[in-house]
Write an enzyme that holds these catalytic residues in place. Structure first.
Site, PDB file in Angstrom:
ATOM      1  N   PHE B 127       0.886  -1.162   0.000  1.00  0.00           N
ATOM      2  CA  PHE B 127       0.000   0.000   0.000  1.00  0.00           C
ATOM      3  C   PHE B 127       0.926   1.214   0.000  1.00  0.00           C
ATOM      4  O   PHE B 127       1.873   1.280   0.792  1.00  0.00           O
ATOM      5  CB  PHE B 127      -0.929   0.007   1.217  1.00  0.00           C
ATOM      6  CG  PHE B 127      -1.915   1.140   1.166  1.00  0.00           C
ATOM      7  CD1 PHE B 127      -3.045   1.039   0.376  1.00  0.00           C
ATOM      8  CD2 PHE B 127      -1.685   2.314   1.855  1.00  0.00           C
ATOM      9  CE1 PHE B 127      -3.948   2.108   0.286  1.00  0.00           C
ATOM     10  CE2 PHE B 127      -2.583   3.382   1.780  1.00  0.00           C
ATOM     11  CZ  PHE B 127      -3.717   3.266   0.987  1.00  0.00           C
ATOM     12  N   ASP B 199       3.348  -4.332   8.895  1.00  0.00           N
ATOM     13  CA  ASP B 199       2.116  -3.562   8.694  1.00  0.00           C
ATOM     14  C   ASP B 199       0.948  -4.560   8.738  1.00  0.00           C
ATOM     15  O   ASP B 199       0.842  -5.441   7.885  1.00  0.00           O
ATOM     16  CB  ASP B 199       2.183  -2.845   7.336  1.00  0.00           C
ATOM     17  CG  ASP B 199       0.962  -1.969   7.076  1.00  0.00           C
ATOM     18  OD1 ASP B 199      -0.133  -2.303   7.590  1.00  0.00           O
ATOM     19  OD2 ASP B 199       1.084  -0.971   6.342  1.00  0.00           O
ATOM     20  N   TYR B 224      -9.803   0.705  11.515  1.00  0.00           N
ATOM     21  CA  TYR B 224     -11.105   0.977  10.894  1.00  0.00           C
ATOM     22  C   TYR B 224     -11.503  -0.064   9.866  1.00  0.00           C
ATOM     23  O   TYR B 224     -12.537   0.094   9.226  1.00  0.00           O
ATOM     24  CB  TYR B 224     -11.157   2.386  10.294  1.00  0.00           C
ATOM     25  CG  TYR B 224     -10.021   2.780   9.376  1.00  0.00           C
ATOM     26  CD1 TYR B 224      -9.952   2.305   8.076  1.00  0.00           C
ATOM     27  CD2 TYR B 224      -9.018   3.641   9.810  1.00  0.00           C
ATOM     28  CE1 TYR B 224      -8.922   2.675   7.236  1.00  0.00           C
ATOM     29  CE2 TYR B 224      -7.978   4.024   8.976  1.00  0.00           C
ATOM     30  CZ  TYR B 224      -7.931   3.532   7.692  1.00  0.00           C
ATOM     31  OH  TYR B 224      -6.909   3.911   6.861  1.00  0.00           O
ATOM     32  N   LYS B 225     -10.690  -1.086   9.696  1.00  0.00           N
ATOM     33  CA  LYS B 225     -11.052  -2.160   8.759  1.00  0.00           C
ATOM     34  C   LYS B 225     -11.700  -3.295   9.554  1.00  0.00           C
ATOM     35  O   LYS B 225     -12.840  -3.190   9.989  1.00  0.00           O
ATOM     36  CB  LYS B 225      -9.804  -2.607   7.994  1.00  0.00           C
ATOM     37  CG  LYS B 225      -9.165  -1.489   7.160  1.00  0.00           C
ATOM     38  CD  LYS B 225      -7.942  -1.988   6.418  1.00  0.00           C
ATOM     39  CE  LYS B 225      -7.178  -0.850   5.760  1.00  0.00           C
ATOM     40  NZ  LYS B 225      -7.878  -0.266   4.601  1.00  0.00           N
ATOM     41  N   ARG B 373     -11.986  -5.816  -5.681  1.00  0.00           N
ATOM     42  CA  ARG B 373     -11.501  -6.324  -4.396  1.00  0.00           C
ATOM     43  C   ARG B 373     -12.688  -6.582  -3.471  1.00  0.00           C
ATOM     44  O   ARG B 373     -13.564  -5.740  -3.318  1.00  0.00           O
ATOM     45  CB  ARG B 373     -10.549  -5.301  -3.778  1.00  0.00           C
ATOM     46  CG  ARG B 373      -9.730  -5.839  -2.632  1.00  0.00           C
ATOM     47  CD  ARG B 373      -8.823  -4.768  -2.054  1.00  0.00           C
ATOM     48  NE  ARG B 373      -9.593  -3.747  -1.334  1.00  0.00           N
ATOM     49  CZ  ARG B 373      -9.080  -2.949  -0.399  1.00  0.00           C
ATOM     50  NH1 ARG B 373      -7.786  -3.020  -0.081  1.00  0.00           N
ATOM     51  NH2 ARG B 373      -9.825  -2.053   0.202  1.00  0.00           N
TER      52      ARG B 373
END
Lengths: 414, 414
Positions: B127, B199, B224-225, B373
């Site tokens: 990312f 990460d 927040y995922k 995705r």
């Protein structure tokens, strides 16, 4: 205190042009809240916006809210709204991260704009995080050093030499409320070839600020004091238009990229103020801030300042008249022109006195080692609140109720 | 697709040991939400805690909530709660700032622990913010350089040399869902004398993570995922116990000070994980996260992983059976052992196909340049949701409904 004084003070409230704004705030009827310089009071609008964000946006549209509710652009939208309160034309302010993180960005940007110069000047009497962050910046820049007013030299103005790259200075001192002349000091800093970074934590929303007119280079500030954004609401950072595009800061996260959703491998900073963003922002806190800022539409900053000075002058006058000989020492400038929207008194037993005041419904705060600090937020305070605060302080000191053992225990957060 | 298959899939839901958790979430009955790897769904508890924080704490106790509601200690309290989900013993995780900012802290800390070594390794397929921040760190360290897997060398394992100080690597790839073997790679990194920074954005809350057991040095991740903390809820950072006290990071704000309320002029970092804090945190967002984390009490991470694999295996199987020859290319590992909790398919018209899916009530997301995705959050998804998603994708592709012009326009945030 005569009855006549009380009538006069009630009349001040009656003719206060900002008096109608108080109803927009969620206030306990039996308290006088003089800690809006630490944590501002919520408006009904801020709470309503937060509820809407949690229920309809997060809980309803979910991921689609990044577009539909405009979440992604909140940092620049709110930045421009704050810009109007601090004299910054659009496109120079962004709401992001914390004041500490933003100081880091601004100091790095300033140092990079003054290659060859290695000194940062700050104030020994600053709120400490400014100094701690300056230490952190210095630790990443070989040869850099931090010099402090009042420690390494007498005054900022006299410490400006050819090695100074950046001066980090508070507009209003967090403890004493002393107010700097932003235009005059910025001119001195520029004359010495350095850049001026202003910390507005205790002036944004408390009094008129004119960043563009003063020629400030960078500024930072928080939004949870006089801007009432909520506990720990995101901070802001200002970079003058003339520095945008060339100013670099090393917290180069994806929200500062020129094309954040292209998912490119290499960083290319946005040419505008977005470059001072870093990562994904706390949207719920941001939405409460958005609700909080609505109240500023149409507020006359000159009227705000006039009321702020009337409140603080009245407090000093009432306290000194009522509490003479009771151990209080005024620590704020007596001259309103040199004072922000807060008043500090020293007292040998400041911690206990503040606890007794709070028990009496007057909420201020304590600052180590021995300061009683009172903030006066002009949007929601009345002159009669000032009278009640002074009366309560008089009572606490005369009765020595602060000697009660229950006021001795220290809490973790002061 | 036969009726028998549908009955089998309904049976999978009936025997799912986590099926009771779905009711804790605020879900639209007519949607299949496969974007929990971008923004997790709120629980009723998270919304309730947020409301309580806004109304009773901010709106009621105001400044006193820093002590009374425990606001000041939330970063370490929530850090320890997350620690239980990522295999970290107490005192090593703190919730603060953003993932990007925390990568900056961790990389600086790692570089300082390996003086003389100047290389950071990262992944070309990372990312992007990881790479952008690594660039930022490199910009502050003379002689430092960033080398990327897939760009400057074939694989992390083959790029480890005596100059490598730190390796920043994703546990699960944000796009493909490819899962790294944390213990094996960390051992290789240590054997080369470097430090491993993991990460966890796409693994925390999605599958079992064992930081302590793997010997990880530092880790970061978002909340927040799969942790459902709310849009942009604060991120976390982990530092292994053996590095605490000696690890230094330059975002040395007051919340990382050993005595933050003593207001000392000089910085002295907290000896524990608090040193990885910086400034005042967004408490409203933090309180929503606190409410969100409650659901994890008692969740069996092995059962979570088993369900995640069942969901993703089922999705791959159903999509490939239904959509053969319709232009989809599996971009995720077929072997569940090498896959996180998400599935990616490439398609030449991925943007339009995703818009058509969303219009059909199946919410996934698009990743540039041409990836569909789908994230599978095991706490609230059912096997029947997977079936409906596959059926909808089949319908969109077979009917070519994605060719509708209304699906062509790109939005700002993807």
């Amino acid at each position: 205190m005569t009855l006549f004084d009380r009538i006069e003070i009630e009349a001040m409230d009656a003719r206060d042009p900002l008096r109608g704004l108080r109803d927009a705030f969620v206030l306990a009827p039996d308290e006088v809240y003089l800690d809006g310089n630490s944590l501002g009071v919520p408006t009904h609008a801020a709470q309503a916006e937060l509820l809407r964000a949690a229920r309809d946006e997060w809980g309803g549209d979910l991921i689609r809210s990044w577009n539909k509710a405009g979440w992604f652009d909140l940092p620049v939208e709110l930045g421009d709204r704050i810009g109007r309160l601090i004299g910054a034309a659009p496109g120079q302010v962004v709401v992001s991260d914390t004041t500490s993180v933003n100081i880091y960005k601004a100091l790095h940007a300033a140092m990079a704009l003054r290659p060859g110069r290695r000194t940062i000047l700050a104030e020994g009497g600053s709120f400490p995080t400014d100094l701690y962050i300056a230490e952190g910046v210095v630790s990443t820049l070989p040869g850099a050093r931090l010099r402090l007013e009042g420690v390494d030299g007498p005054a900022i103005e006299q410490m400006l030499d050819g090695d100074v790259a950046a001066v980090l200075v508070n507009h209003v001192n967090y403890k004493t409320g002393a107010l700097r002349d932003m235009a005059a000091l910025t001119a001195r800093i520029h004359a010495a070839g350095a850049l001026a970074i202003w910390d507005l934590c205790h002036s944004a929303g408390a009094l008129p600020v004119e960043l563009d007119a003063a020629g400030a280079d960078f500024a930072v500030g928080c939004t949870y004091k006089y801007l009432n954004g909520g506990p720990g609401s995101p901070a802001f950072v200002y970079a003058a238009q003339r520095h945008l595009g060339q100013a670099r800061q090393p917290l180069s996260g994806w929200w500062g990229h020129a094309r954040p959703f292209a998912f490119e491998t290499g960083y290319e900073g946005d040419p505008g103020i977005r470059r001072f963003q870093c990562g994904t922002q706390p949207i719920l806190s941001m939405r409460a801030l958005q609700g909080a800022l609505a109240i500023w539409d149409g507020v006359d900053m000159a009227a705000l300042r006039a009321k702020s000075l009337a409140l603080t002058d009245l407090f000093i006058q009432q306290v000194e008249a009522r509490c003479a000989g009771l151990g209080l020492r005024l620590e704020s400038p007596r001259d309103g022109e040199q004072r922000g929207s807060q008043v500090a008194f020293g007292h040998d037993h400041a911690w206990q006195v503040m606890q007794a005041l709070i028990a009496g419904g007057v909420i201020g705060d304590f600052r180590a080692p021995a300061t009683l600090r009172f903030g006066f937020a002009p949007l929601y305070l009345r002159h009669m609140d000032v009278l009640r605060a002074a009366e309560t302080l008089e009572q606490v000191l005369k009765s020595e109720s602060w000697r009660d053992p229950r006021f001795a225990a220290r809490s973790a957060v002061t």
